[in-house]
Design a protein around this motif. Structure first.
Motif, mmCIF file in Angstrom:
data_model
loop_
_atom_site.group_PDB
_atom_site.id
_atom_site.type_symbol
_atom_site.label_atom_id
_atom_site.label_comp_id
_atom_site.label_asym_id
_atom_site.label_seq_id
_atom_site.Cartn_x
_atom_site.Cartn_y
_atom_site.Cartn_z
ATOM 1 N N CYS A 1 0.847 -1.170 0.000
ATOM 2 C CA CYS A 1 0.000 0.000 0.000
ATOM 3 C C CYS A 1 0.896 1.237 0.000
ATOM 4 N N PRO A 2 0.768 2.102 -0.985
ATOM 5 C CA PRO A 2 1.587 3.309 -1.026
ATOM 6 C C PRO A 2 1.279 4.244 0.140
ATOM 7 N N ILE A 3 2.315 4.890 0.631
ATOM 8 C CA ILE A 3 2.141 5.868 1.701
ATOM 9 C C ILE A 3 2.760 7.200 1.271
ATOM 10 N N LEU A 4 2.277 8.268 1.854
ATOM 11 C CA LEU A 4 2.808 9.594 1.596
ATOM 12 C C LEU A 4 3.391 10.141 2.888
ATOM 13 N N LEU A 5 4.655 10.533 2.829
ATOM 14 C CA LEU A 5 5.321 11.160 3.970
ATOM 15 C C LEU A 5 5.582 12.621 3.626
ATOM 16 N N ASN B 1 6.793 0.696 -4.191
ATOM 17 C CA ASN B 1 5.358 0.407 -4.273
ATOM 18 C C ASN B 1 4.532 1.667 -4.531
ATOM 19 N N GLY B 2 5.186 2.753 -4.924
ATOM 20 C CA GLY B 2 4.468 3.984 -5.225
ATOM 21 C C GLY B 2 4.412 4.971 -4.079
ATOM 22 N N SER B 3 5.088 4.678 -2.980
ATOM 23 C CA SER B 3 5.120 5.615 -1.860
ATOM 24 C C SER B 3 5.924 6.849 -2.246
ATOM 25 N N LYS B 4 5.593 7.977 -1.605
ATOM 26 C CA LYS B 4 6.293 9.231 -1.865
ATOM 27 C C LYS B 4 6.686 9.888 -0.551
ATOM 28 N N SER B 5 7.809 10.575 -0.598
ATOM 29 C CA SER B 5 8.244 11.409 0.505
ATOM 30 C C SER B 5 8.521 12.787 -0.072
ATOM 31 N N LEU B 6 7.792 13.773 0.422
ATOM 32 C CA LEU B 6 7.939 15.139 -0.055
ATOM 33 C C LEU B 6 8.364 16.013 1.119
#
Length: 73
Positions: free
Chosen positions: A1-5, A28-33
């Motif tokens: 499951c992708p997560i956004l940080l 897996n498509g997670s992003k950290s911005l």
């Protein structure tokens, strides 16, 4: 499951996109911005009368909505 940080400058290094730990999640498509002008807790406890905090909270909310639209289809 992708997560956004959305880490602030003083959040742990493993939350940053260049970290080895995060690179595993990015597959897996997670992003950290990162938000380098912010400190931990800025989204929920930041003073929105401060122009920098208001700017970054608005941007982070936009990024979060875009991320949800992309991943909850």
């Amino acid at each position: 499951c992708p997560i956004l940080l959305l880490p602030g400058s003083n959040d742990p290094d493993y939350t940053k996109p260049e970290s080895t730990e995060f690179q595993k999640l990015a597959k897996n498509g997670s992003k950290s911005l990162p938000f380098p002008d912010m400190l931990h807790g800025w989204m929920t406890r930041g003073d929105r009368t401060d122009p920098k905090i208001d700017r970054d909270v608005s941007e982070a909310l936009r990024q979060a909505l875009d991320f949800l639209k992309q991943n909850l289809t």
